[in-house]
Design a protein around this motif. Sequence first.
Motif, PDB file in Angstrom:
ATOM      1  N   LEU A   1       0.852  -1.088  -0.097  1.00  0.00           N
ATOM      2  CA  LEU A   1      -0.031   0.025  -0.079  1.00  0.00           C
ATOM      3  C   LEU A   1       0.833   1.053  -0.072  1.00  0.00           C
ATOM      4  O   LEU A   1       1.326   1.806   0.977  1.00  0.00           O
ATOM      5  N   LEU A   2       1.340   1.759  -1.233  1.00  0.00           N
ATOM      6  CA  LEU A   2       2.271   2.807  -1.344  1.00  0.00           C
ATOM      7  C   LEU A   2       1.546   3.947  -2.048  1.00  0.00           C
ATOM      8  O   LEU A   2       2.185   4.947  -2.116  1.00  0.00           O
ATOM      9  N   ALA A   3       0.397   3.749  -2.605  1.00  0.00           N
ATOM     10  CA  ALA A   3      -0.123   4.759  -3.307  1.00  0.00           C
ATOM     11  C   ALA A   3      -0.156   6.212  -2.492  1.00  0.00           C
ATOM     12  O   ALA A   3       0.129   7.225  -3.191  1.00  0.00           O
ATOM     13  N   PRO A   4      -0.794   6.234  -1.183  1.00  0.00           N
ATOM     14  CA  PRO A   4      -0.970   7.507  -0.697  1.00  0.00           C
ATOM     15  C   PRO A   4       0.414   8.047  -0.430  1.00  0.00           C
ATOM     16  O   PRO A   4       1.469   7.696  -0.109  1.00  0.00           O
ATOM     17  N   ALA A   5       0.625   9.480  -0.836  1.00  0.00           N
ATOM     18  CA  ALA A   5       1.791  10.135  -0.421  1.00  0.00           C
ATOM     19  C   ALA A   5       2.253  10.108   0.778  1.00  0.00           C
ATOM     20  O   ALA A   5       3.377  10.155   1.168  1.00  0.00           O
ATOM     21  N   ILE A   6       1.144   9.918   1.711  1.00  0.00           N
ATOM     22  CA  ILE A   6       1.421   9.915   3.158  1.00  0.00           C
ATOM     23  C   ILE A   6       2.313   8.747   3.661  1.00  0.00           C
ATOM     24  O   ILE A   6       3.313   8.689   4.560  1.00  0.00           O
ATOM     25  N   THR A   7       2.179   7.675   2.865  1.00  0.00           N
ATOM     26  CA  THR A   7       3.251   6.747   3.243  1.00  0.00           C
ATOM     27  C   THR A   7       4.674   7.057   3.017  1.00  0.00           C
ATOM     28  O   THR A   7       5.623   7.113   3.626  1.00  0.00           O
ATOM     29  N   ARG A   8       5.097   7.936   1.924  1.00  0.00           N
ATOM     30  CA  ARG A   8       6.282   8.365   1.709  1.00  0.00           C
ATOM     31  C   ARG A   8       6.762   9.301   2.764  1.00  0.00           C
ATOM     32  O   ARG A   8       7.864   9.284   3.170  1.00  0.00           O
ATOM     33  N   ARG A   9       5.837  10.251   3.132  1.00  0.00           N
ATOM     34  CA  ARG A   9       6.205  11.214   4.190  1.00  0.00           C
ATOM     35  C   ARG A   9       6.550  10.489   5.423  1.00  0.00           C
ATOM     36  O   ARG A   9       7.324  10.876   6.036  1.00  0.00           O
ATOM     37  N   LEU A  10       5.771   9.509   5.791  1.00  0.00           N
ATOM     38  CA  LEU A  10       5.834   8.550   6.642  1.00  0.00           C
ATOM     39  C   LEU A  10       7.297   8.028   6.961  1.00  0.00           C
ATOM     40  O   LEU A  10       7.998   8.245   7.896  1.00  0.00           O
ATOM     41  N   VAL A  11       7.684   7.505   5.796  1.00  0.00           N
ATOM     42  CA  VAL A  11       9.075   6.720   5.875  1.00  0.00           C
ATOM     43  C   VAL A  11      10.083   7.764   5.917  1.00  0.00           C
ATOM     44  O   VAL A  11      11.092   7.711   6.471  1.00  0.00           O
TER      45      VAL A  11
ATOM     46  N   ALA B   1      11.039  -7.486  -8.740  1.00  0.00           N
ATOM     47  CA  ALA B   1      11.139  -8.716  -8.121  1.00  0.00           C
ATOM     48  C   ALA B   1      12.538  -8.856  -7.696  1.00  0.00           C
ATOM     49  O   ALA B   1      13.076  -9.503  -6.693  1.00  0.00           O
ATOM     50  N   ARG B   2      13.531  -8.594  -8.679  1.00  0.00           N
ATOM     51  CA  ARG B   2      15.094  -8.844  -8.730  1.00  0.00           C
ATOM     52  C   ARG B   2      15.591  -7.834  -7.320  1.00  0.00           C
ATOM     53  O   ARG B   2      16.479  -8.199  -6.626  1.00  0.00           O
ATOM     54  N   VAL B   3      14.986  -6.705  -7.318  1.00  0.00           N
ATOM     55  CA  VAL B   3      15.347  -5.780  -6.286  1.00  0.00           C
ATOM     56  C   VAL B   3      14.985  -6.293  -5.144  1.00  0.00           C
ATOM     57  O   VAL B   3      15.693  -6.163  -4.026  1.00  0.00           O
ATOM     58  N   LEU B   4      13.705  -6.804  -4.782  1.00  0.00           N
ATOM     59  CA  LEU B   4      13.169  -7.250  -3.656  1.00  0.00           C
ATOM     60  C   LEU B   4      14.175  -8.451  -3.209  1.00  0.00           C
ATOM     61  O   LEU B   4      14.408  -8.644  -1.933  1.00  0.00           O
ATOM     62  N   ALA B   5      14.341  -9.393  -4.114  1.00  0.00           N
ATOM     63  CA  ALA B   5      15.265 -10.574  -3.655  1.00  0.00           C
ATOM     64  C   ALA B   5      16.459 -10.066  -3.222  1.00  0.00           C
ATOM     65  O   ALA B   5      17.131 -10.662  -2.249  1.00  0.00           O
ATOM     66  N   LYS B   6      17.287  -9.063  -3.958  1.00  0.00           N
ATOM     67  CA  LYS B   6      18.513  -8.640  -3.504  1.00  0.00           C
ATOM     68  C   LYS B   6      18.666  -8.228  -2.480  1.00  0.00           C
ATOM     69  O   LYS B   6      19.604  -8.137  -1.773  1.00  0.00           O
ATOM     70  N   LEU B   7      17.618  -7.376  -1.969  1.00  0.00           N
ATOM     71  CA  LEU B   7      17.585  -6.617  -0.670  1.00  0.00           C
ATOM     72  C   LEU B   7      17.087  -7.716   0.328  1.00  0.00           C
ATOM     73  O   LEU B   7      17.094  -7.026   1.636  1.00  0.00           O
ATOM     74  N   SER B   8      16.491  -8.620   0.222  1.00  0.00           N
ATOM     75  CA  SER B   8      15.794  -9.673   1.125  1.00  0.00           C
ATOM     76  C   SER B   8      14.797  -9.081   1.639  1.00  0.00           C
ATOM     77  O   SER B   8      14.735  -9.047   3.139  1.00  0.00           O
ATOM     78  N   VAL B   9      14.030  -8.345   0.932  1.00  0.00           N
ATOM     79  CA  VAL B   9      12.748  -8.133   1.541  1.00  0.00           C
ATOM     80  C   VAL B   9      11.525  -8.262   0.879  1.00  0.00           C
ATOM     81  O   VAL B   9      11.558  -8.904  -0.310  1.00  0.00           O
ATOM     82  N   ARG B  10      10.433  -8.086   1.622  1.00  0.00           N
ATOM     83  CA  ARG B  10       9.117  -8.998   1.393  1.00  0.00           C
ATOM     84  C   ARG B  10       8.324  -8.150   0.161  1.00  0.00           C
ATOM     85  O   ARG B  10       7.652  -8.910  -0.596  1.00  0.00           O
ATOM     86  N   ASP B  11       8.202  -7.035   0.323  1.00  0.00           N
ATOM     87  CA  ASP B  11       7.613  -6.265  -0.870  1.00  0.00           C
ATOM     88  C   ASP B  11       8.036  -4.777  -0.870  1.00  0.00           C
ATOM     89  O   ASP B  11       9.110  -4.338  -0.343  1.00  0.00           O
ATOM     90  N   ARG B  12       7.402  -4.042  -1.445  1.00  0.00           N
ATOM     91  CA  ARG B  12       7.852  -2.571  -1.925  1.00  0.00           C
ATOM     92  C   ARG B  12       7.712  -1.663  -0.961  1.00  0.00           C
ATOM     93  O   ARG B  12       8.808  -0.772  -0.702  1.00  0.00           O
ATOM     94  N   VAL B  13       7.096  -2.060   0.113  1.00  0.00           N
ATOM     95  CA  VAL B  13       7.297  -1.356   1.250  1.00  0.00           C
ATOM     96  C   VAL B  13       8.629  -1.285   1.927  1.00  0.00           C
ATOM     97  O   VAL B  13       9.075  -0.068   2.341  1.00  0.00           O
ATOM     98  N   GLN B  14       9.150  -2.278   2.344  1.00  0.00           N
ATOM     99  CA  GLN B  14      10.269  -2.748   2.867  1.00  0.00           C
ATOM    100  C   GLN B  14      11.481  -2.169   2.018  1.00  0.00           C
ATOM    101  O   GLN B  14      12.494  -1.662   2.212  1.00  0.00           O
ATOM    102  N   ALA B  15      11.173  -2.076   0.486  1.00  0.00           N
ATOM    103  CA  ALA B  15      12.238  -1.686  -0.373  1.00  0.00           C
ATOM    104  C   ALA B  15      12.389  -0.131  -0.321  1.00  0.00           C
ATOM    105  O   ALA B  15      13.210   0.448  -0.153  1.00  0.00           O
ATOM    106  N   VAL B  16      11.183   0.553  -0.095  1.00  0.00           N
ATOM    107  CA  VAL B  16      11.367   2.014   0.225  1.00  0.00           C
ATOM    108  C   VAL B  16      11.694   2.353   1.583  1.00  0.00           C
ATOM    109  O   VAL B  16      12.596   3.349   1.587  1.00  0.00           O
ATOM    110  N   VAL B  17      11.830   1.694   2.575  1.00  0.00           N
ATOM    111  CA  VAL B  17      12.325   1.905   3.728  1.00  0.00           C
ATOM    112  C   VAL B  17      13.710   1.812   3.682  1.00  0.00           C
ATOM    113  O   VAL B  17      14.478   2.451   4.049  1.00  0.00           O
ATOM    114  N   VAL B  18      14.384   0.753   3.065  1.00  0.00           N
ATOM    115  CA  VAL B  18      15.902   0.538   2.792  1.00  0.00           C
ATOM    116  C   VAL B  18      16.324   1.673   1.932  1.00  0.00           C
ATOM    117  O   VAL B  18      17.419   2.210   2.143  1.00  0.00           O
TER     118      VAL B  18
END
Length: 227
Positions: free
Chosen positions: A127-137, A193-210
């Motif tokens: 759930l990344l669509a709301p701009a609020i998620t990016r502000r939160l991170v 998918a390759r980015v998530l695998a290489k970073l060992s994260v579950r989905d796009r939210v964790q990728a954004v956090v990283v």
Amino acid sequence: MTETLRVVVADDQTLVRTGFRMILTAGGIDVVAEATNGAEAVDAVRRTRPDVVLMDIRMPELDGLEATRRILTNAAGEPRIIILTTFDLDQYVYAALSAGASGFLLKDVTPEQLVTAVRTVRAGDALLAPAITRRLVARFAHRDGDSAARHRDLSELTPREVEVLTLVARGLSNAELAQRLHISEATVKTHVARVLAKLSVRDRVQAVVVAYETGLVTVGDTQPSGG
């Protein structure tokens, strides 16, 4: 015939649980258990093995943050977890995202948004669509003493994958990524998918956090998506 989605609703307010159950049931989603605190949520997940958990962040006995950590550490199948909150910028929500939650919703979410959110995270998206998620991170990424940045680096990513991660962190959808990079959506999905695998994260939210915690993206250069 598609398999019915199975959901656990964890919230200490009876009205919230009842309302969400009614909305999800009307949307063809099966609420297999309810929980009034984090300990009950962990037990319910262990017993019912749901696809998605709607997890209130503030509950008695065991809060949603610790429950999220325990579920994603121990649960078979690792259900997707959506954090519920009445606050749109909450450090506990950020901590839950870092722990592996797939996104968050405000409790005043519309019925349509709730059903869509459950189906979205079950499909493997975040759930990344709301701009609020990016502000939160952006706001909390550098405050967590257990920063994921200490455990991951971006050295294994190709230049194209770094570019994809940067745009994902800025909130672009797969369609927007395809348009920006002049490639097909199928190719975008492969890169993600390759980015998530290489970073060992579950989905796009964790990728954004990283992306924020490693300094690849900062609040100063984050731009809203076109959608």
